[in-house]
Every structure is written in structure tokens, then in C-alpha cells.
Design a protein around this motif. Structure first.
Motif, mmCIF file in Angstrom:
data_model
loop_
_atom_site.group_PDB
_atom_site.id
_atom_site.type_symbol
_atom_site.label_atom_id
_atom_site.label_comp_id
_atom_site.label_asym_id
_atom_site.label_seq_id
_atom_site.Cartn_x
_atom_site.Cartn_y
_atom_site.Cartn_z
ATOM 1 N N UNK A 96 -2.023 -117.565 -78.103
ATOM 2 C CA UNK A 96 -0.812 -116.739 -78.284
ATOM 3 C C UNK A 96 -1.028 -115.350 -77.692
ATOM 4 N N UNK A 97 -2.232 -114.798 -77.882
ATOM 5 C CA UNK A 97 -2.539 -113.458 -77.351
ATOM 6 C C UNK A 97 -2.482 -113.462 -75.829
ATOM 7 N N UNK A 98 -3.067 -114.525 -75.213
ATOM 8 C CA UNK A 98 -3.073 -114.593 -73.744
ATOM 9 C C UNK A 98 -1.654 -114.709 -73.198
ATOM 10 N N UNK A 99 -0.841 -115.527 -73.878
ATOM 11 C CA UNK A 99 0.558 -115.681 -73.430
ATOM 12 C C UNK A 99 1.324 -114.367 -73.576
ATOM 13 N N UNK A 100 0.991 -113.622 -74.604
ATOM 14 C CA UNK A 100 1.716 -112.385 -74.900
ATOM 15 C C UNK A 100 1.321 -111.244 -73.967
ATOM 16 N N UNK A 101 0.002 -111.066 -73.812
ATOM 17 C CA UNK A 101 -0.472 -109.879 -73.094
ATOM 18 C C UNK A 101 -0.739 -110.144 -71.619
ATOM 19 N N UNK A 102 -0.905 -111.417 -71.259
ATOM 20 C CA UNK A 102 -1.253 -111.745 -69.877
ATOM 21 C C UNK A 102 -2.706 -111.424 -69.570
ATOM 22 N N UNK A 103 -3.469 -111.090 -70.609
ATOM 23 C CA UNK A 103 -4.890 -110.770 -70.411
ATOM 24 C C UNK A 103 -5.742 -111.913 -70.965
ATOM 25 N N UNK A 104 -6.995 -111.948 -70.502
ATOM 26 C CA UNK A 104 -7.933 -112.963 -70.992
ATOM 27 C C UNK A 104 -8.390 -112.577 -72.404
ATOM 28 N N UNK A 105 -8.259 -113.496 -73.341
ATOM 29 C CA UNK A 105 -8.709 -113.213 -74.706
ATOM 30 C C UNK A 105 -10.220 -113.388 -74.787
ATOM 31 N N UNK A 106 -10.881 -112.697 -75.729
ATOM 32 C CA UNK A 106 -12.324 -112.923 -75.914
ATOM 33 C C UNK A 106 -12.581 -114.398 -76.241
ATOM 34 N N UNK A 107 -13.763 -114.872 -75.880
ATOM 35 C CA UNK A 107 -14.047 -116.299 -76.082
ATOM 36 C C UNK A 107 -14.097 -116.626 -77.573
ATOM 37 N N UNK A 108 -13.834 -117.871 -77.868
ATOM 38 C CA UNK A 108 -13.843 -118.328 -79.256
ATOM 39 C C UNK A 108 -15.192 -118.013 -79.903
ATOM 40 N N UNK A 109 -16.267 -118.295 -79.150
ATOM 41 C CA UNK A 109 -17.615 -118.129 -79.696
ATOM 42 C C UNK A 109 -17.882 -116.651 -80.027
ATOM 43 N N UNK A 110 -17.469 -115.765 -79.073
ATOM 44 C CA UNK A 110 -17.749 -114.343 -79.311
ATOM 45 C C UNK A 110 -16.924 -113.819 -80.492
ATOM 46 N N UNK A 203 4.216 -106.369 -80.311
ATOM 47 C CA UNK A 203 4.772 -105.616 -79.176
ATOM 48 C C UNK A 203 3.773 -104.618 -78.619
ATOM 49 N N UNK A 204 2.858 -104.111 -79.492
ATOM 50 C CA UNK A 204 1.860 -103.128 -79.045
ATOM 51 C C UNK A 204 0.950 -103.750 -77.988
ATOM 52 N N UNK A 205 0.795 -105.074 -78.011
ATOM 53 C CA UNK A 205 -0.123 -105.743 -77.081
ATOM 54 C C UNK A 205 0.555 -106.086 -75.760
ATOM 55 N N UNK A 206 1.875 -106.010 -75.754
ATOM 56 C CA UNK A 206 2.577 -106.382 -74.522
ATOM 57 C C UNK A 206 2.303 -105.376 -73.416
ATOM 58 N N UNK A 207 2.157 -105.837 -72.174
ATOM 59 C CA UNK A 207 1.961 -104.867 -71.098
ATOM 60 C C UNK A 207 3.189 -103.974 -70.957
ATOM 61 N N UNK A 208 2.932 -102.703 -70.636
ATOM 62 C CA UNK A 208 4.049 -101.749 -70.515
ATOM 63 C C UNK A 208 4.964 -102.156 -69.370
ATOM 64 N N UNK A 209 6.239 -102.004 -69.594
ATOM 65 C CA UNK A 209 7.205 -102.355 -68.546
ATOM 66 C C UNK A 209 7.079 -101.336 -67.414
#
Lengths: 338, 164
Positions: A96-110, A203-209
Motif C-alpha cells: 500500500x505504501x509503494x502504491x501510495x508514495x511511488x517509492x520503494x518500501x523498506x524490505x520486509x526483513x529489515x 496524504x503526508x506520504x504522497x509525493x507533492x504535486x
């Protein structure tokens, strides 16, 4: 201004409620961040009066809940077989975080290995069930008497609604019939508010328009409070900060604000008569059993007559609104056709 | 008012009937009606007002109050809708002026709409002024030519004054 489709989106259904209260003032709904705290206080009060011990749900901080969910997700942690459900919570939140922010989320293990509380991923969690399993809070047994709880630490974040929702869901099988309607309303309202407030915090995680031809200045003014200044905050934090000198932005869409407004307005009051009129002609009227009890025999007819008048007013208002909507559509088409 | 009407709905309150508050006016109210823009209505009645002998009269007065306020709001909404045609035209004009030239492609449908809504009326207005000016000039030229012809056909003769 919200789009036109939002404004008139709910015209297909009209709902009329008649409530009798024992105390009532002309107070208007405060700003959103305080209104959310009012709703939490009211729901918590009703649950506490029903004997639900809220402390195990409200005491753990977000970091504690995060730590419990991490422990739950870590397949190396030995847990009873029945608690295996929900082991993929962090994976769902990462996606969900990756879809929202367009950034790579930290790995599950980390994420699982690190003890640090990750607010961004926490705000994307689907729910908090793993943090409130009987493994942590024991078997919920509502008491006969009211259980006190401290409101000072409670924030207006999405997790507060989630905690109340879980508390109400766990208490429901143990409470008698007179509490069931209120519990259902609390569960439903908390689900909707959790969804709305979680969306707000995400919304705070969304990339700025970026600056575009449509939006000249994407950066908010420093005089304007940001979402993070308002949510998640406790009442003391809101009152103690410098918010009174800053402009409070409009945080929600019109339809979302309408939901919050209605929940704040109706709260946990007992609706004696409710009529729902739909565009296809269906009319459903629900009458509370309380109104049919012998002690309400005298007021029964008065309330039904008052409700009937309310329905007439609502229908006439609704007809006028439909006329306005039709005129709006006609004018727009007329303008486009020249 | 627009923001309140669209998002917040309308809250209409009326006091408790006099017989329900023997100790004089208090902060409590007798009737509270909350109306949302989608037509949903939630009416709360104070239990003390319900028990009053004048409940029917005071409740009817409250309903009248609600209907009057809703009527005013609907009239206001209708007035706003009437203004919409102007708003759409101005929005189209603003959009056309604001948009960078690279964004506008004549083949694009949105540009056509903007053209229809904003630029076309403006050009039509300019053309009408130009046409009026041209017609005016042409008529003046016609009148002058005719006058010149008349003057040339009938030369002015000096008539001596009777005193001379």
C-alpha cells in the motif's frame, strides 16, 4: 469548491431521523480535529458505561502496536496456531505504501528486524487486529459497572477509531440486547472514520504535486497548519500548540466531511423513528422498540406525527434540490451548446 | 455560506417552550434540526419539550422556521445556478489565457470547448464593434458623397443683401 458530482451525489436517497434527547444545546460542530476527539470521547464513554475495559486498547502507544504487529509478522516468533492469521500485515502495508508514495518500501526483513517504529508503513496497515489479540489483552469480559478510562493520551488519529472498533467488536458477544444497536453503530461509524482519517494521514506520504498550469503554488503557506500538526494529536497537544494563530485548512472532501458531520451530530443517540426514501419509490420506516414500550404510549402518537411532518419537510426540500440539480444540468448543457 | 451549505449542512435550533424551563432561559434548546445538502434531515427534540402541553404549537413553529430557512437557501442556490453561465464563460476565458501556448492544440477538444465558451464570444463582440464602426464609416461616406453631389449640382450663388 468540491466538484458538482460530489455535491449532488447522494440525492438518490433521503434519510429522516427523529431523536429525543434529555439534554441538548445549540453547539455547532467544531473544527475537524476537535470534532474527531469529541466523537472518540462519546464512543469511549458509551463503551465504558457498558462495562468494556478500554485501557488495554487505549494504553499501548502506536510504537507498542507496531512492535506487536512486527512480532506477529515475524514467522520466527512462536505464536499459537490460531494467531497465524494476519502474519502478512506488514507485506500488505508495504504494498500500500509503494502504491501510495511511488517509492520503494523498506524490505520486509529489515522492517521486522528493526525495532524502530515506522510511521509511514504504520499508516498503511489494513487494521490493528494482531496488536489486540487475546495473546496480549486477555479474554475481554465486560464488567457490570462502568470502567474509567483516561482521555488525556488519546489522539484523533486513525488508530484510535480502530482501537474502539476492535474493543466494540470483541465486547459485542458478551453484552445484552439493549447495547447491541449502539455497539453496531459504534463499529460502523469507527470503520468509516478510520478509513477517512487513515486516508488523511496517508496524504503526508504522497509525493507533492508539481507546479503545473492548473496549480501555481503547490507549497502551503507557513501560516497554514499542516495535517501533521492536527492529526494524530491529543486534545492537550492541540490546545497547547500554536494552532490558534494559524489558519486551519479544509482537510476533507465534501462527502467525507458530511459523514463526519453526521456521525458527530447523531453520535450514540437513540433514533426513535427513521424514514429512508429512495428515488425508485421505496420508503422504509424504522421505529425503535423503545417507542413501542408501555411507558412511551402517550408520546408515541406525538412523535409519529412530528416525524410525519419532518418527512413532508424533507421531501419538499429534496424536490427543490432535485429541481436545482436539473436546472444546473440544463444550464451547463445550454452553455456548452451555445 | 457556500462552504457551509455544501459541506457542513444547516443547523436550525429553537428554544425550549417557556413552561419547560420554569427557572428561566437556559443554554439548553428544545429543537435542533440538522439538514444536509443531500436532503437528509435529523431532528432532535428535547424530552422536556415533548412533555410540554404546548409541544404541538412550538414544534410547528420550529418546522415553520426550518421550512423558511430551507426555502431561503434553495432560492440562494437557484440564484447561484443562474450565475453559472457567466462563471463557465469566465472560467473558459481564464483557462485559455492562463494556459501556455504549447498546451493549446487547436485539434484538442478541450480547446474547442474553451474556444466556444470564451474566445468565440469575445471575438464575436470585437467583430460586432468593428462591423458597427465599419457600417458607421460607410454610412458617413455615403452621406458625404451624396451631399458633395448635391453641392456640385447646385452651386451656391451669392445673393446680394437687400440693403446693398
Amino acid at each position: 469548491m468540491p466538484p458538482i458530482n460530489e455535491i449532488f451525489s447522494d440525492l438518490l436517497n433521503v434519510e429522516i431521523n427523529t431523536i429525543v434527547k434529555h439534554s441538548m444545546t445549540a453547539e455547532k460542530m467544531p473544527r475537524l480535529h476537535f470534532a474527531l476527539l469529541d466523537i472518540i470521547a462519546e464512543f469511549s464513554g458509551v463503551l465504558a458505561d457498558a462495562g468494556v475495559d478500554l485501557e488495554p486498547f487505549l494504553r499501548p502507544s502506536r510504537a507498542d502496536c507496531w512492535e506487536r504487529i512486527q512480532r506477529h509478522t515475524d514467522s520466527d516468533t512462536p505464536l499459537p496456531e490460531t494467531y497465524n492469521e494476519g502474519r502478512d500485515h506488514i507485506d500488505e502495508a508495504r504494498k500500500a505504501y509503494e502504491a501510495l508514495s511511488g517509492k520503494q518500501a523498506p524490505s520486509h526483513r529489515s522492517l521486522v528486524a528493526s525495532p524502530d517504529y515506522n510511521q509511514a508503513i504504520f499508516n498503511c496497515l489494513p487494521d490493528l487486529w494482531p496488536a489486540f489479540t487475546p495473546f496480549y489483552i486477555g479474554e475481554p469480559r465486560p464488567a457490570e459497572f462502568s470502567k474509567p478510562f483516561a482521555m488525556t493520551r488519546i489522539t484523533n488519529g486513525w488508530d484510535s477509531f480502530e482501537r474502539l472498533r476492535i474493543a466494540a467488536l470483541l465486547a459485542k458477544p458478551h453484552l445484552d440486547d439493549r447495547h447491541q444497536i449502539l455497539l453496531s453503530r459504534i463499529i460502523g461509524s469507527c470503520s468509516r472514520l478510520k478509513y477517512i482519517v487513515q486516508g488523511l494521514e496517508q496524504r503526508c506520504e504522497r509525493p507533492a504535486t508539481p507546479r503545473s498550469w492548473f496549480r501555481r503554488n503547490p507549497q502551503p503557506s507557513p501560516e497554514c497548519a499542516a495535517i501533521a500538526d492536527l492529526i494524530p494529536k491529543s486534545r492537550n497537544e492541540l490546545l497547547g500548540g500554536e494552532l490558534r494563530h494559524r489558519r486551519i485548512p479544509r482537510l476533507l472532501r465534501a462527502d467525507e466531511f458530511g459523514v463526519v458531520r453526521k456521525i458527530w451530530e447523531v453520535g450514540t443517540e437513540l433514533v426513535l423513528v427513521q424514514t429512508s426514501v429512495q428515488l425508485d419509490g421505496d420508503v422504509v420506516t424504522r421505529i425503535s422498540e423503545t417507542l413501542l414500550s408501555p411507558e412511551m404510549a402517550e408520546t408515541h402518537r406525538i412523535i409519529l406525527t412530528a416525524h410525519q411532518e419532518n418527512v413532508s419537510t424533507a421531501i419538499s426540500h429534496w424536490r427543490s434540490l432535485v429541481e436545482v440539480a436539473l436546472k444546473l444540468v440544463k444550464d451547463v448543457i445550454g452553455t456548452l451548446r451555445g | 455560506m457556500l462552504a457551509e451549505l455544501l459541506a457542513g449542512g444547516a443547523l436550525i435550533t429553537d428554544p425550549l417552550p417557556a413552561s419547560a424551563c420554569p427557572r428561566g432561559p437556559s443554554s439548553e434548546i428544545g429543537y435542533r434540526t440538522f439538514v444536509q445538502l443531500d436532503g437528509d434531515i435529523c431532528t432532535s427534540i428535547h424530552a422536556r419539550a415533548l412533555a410540554c402541553p404546548e409541544f404541538a404549537a412550538t414544534y410547528n413553529a420550529h418546522l415553520q422556521h426550518v421550512q423558511t430557512l430551507l426555502g431561503e437557501r434553495i432560492s440562494w442556490l437557484l440564484r447561484q445556478v443562474r450565475k453559472l453561465r457567466w462563471c463557465v464563460a469566465f472560467a473558459g476565458l481564464g483557462l485559455t489565457l492562463y494556459a501556455p501556448s504549447s498546451w493549446i492544440e487547436l485539434a484538442d477538444v478541450s480547446t474547442r470547448i474553451a474556444w466556444t465558451l470564451a474566445v468565440a464570444p469575445l471575438v464575436a463582440w470585437l467583430l460586432s464593434i468593428l462591423t458597427r464602426w465599419l457600417v458607421h464609416r460607410w454610412l458617413r461616406w455615403l452621406v458625404h458623397r451624396r451631399l458633395r453631389q448635391i453641392v456640385q449640382q447646385e452651386p451656391i450663388t451669392a445673393t446680394p443683401s437687400p440693403g446693398l
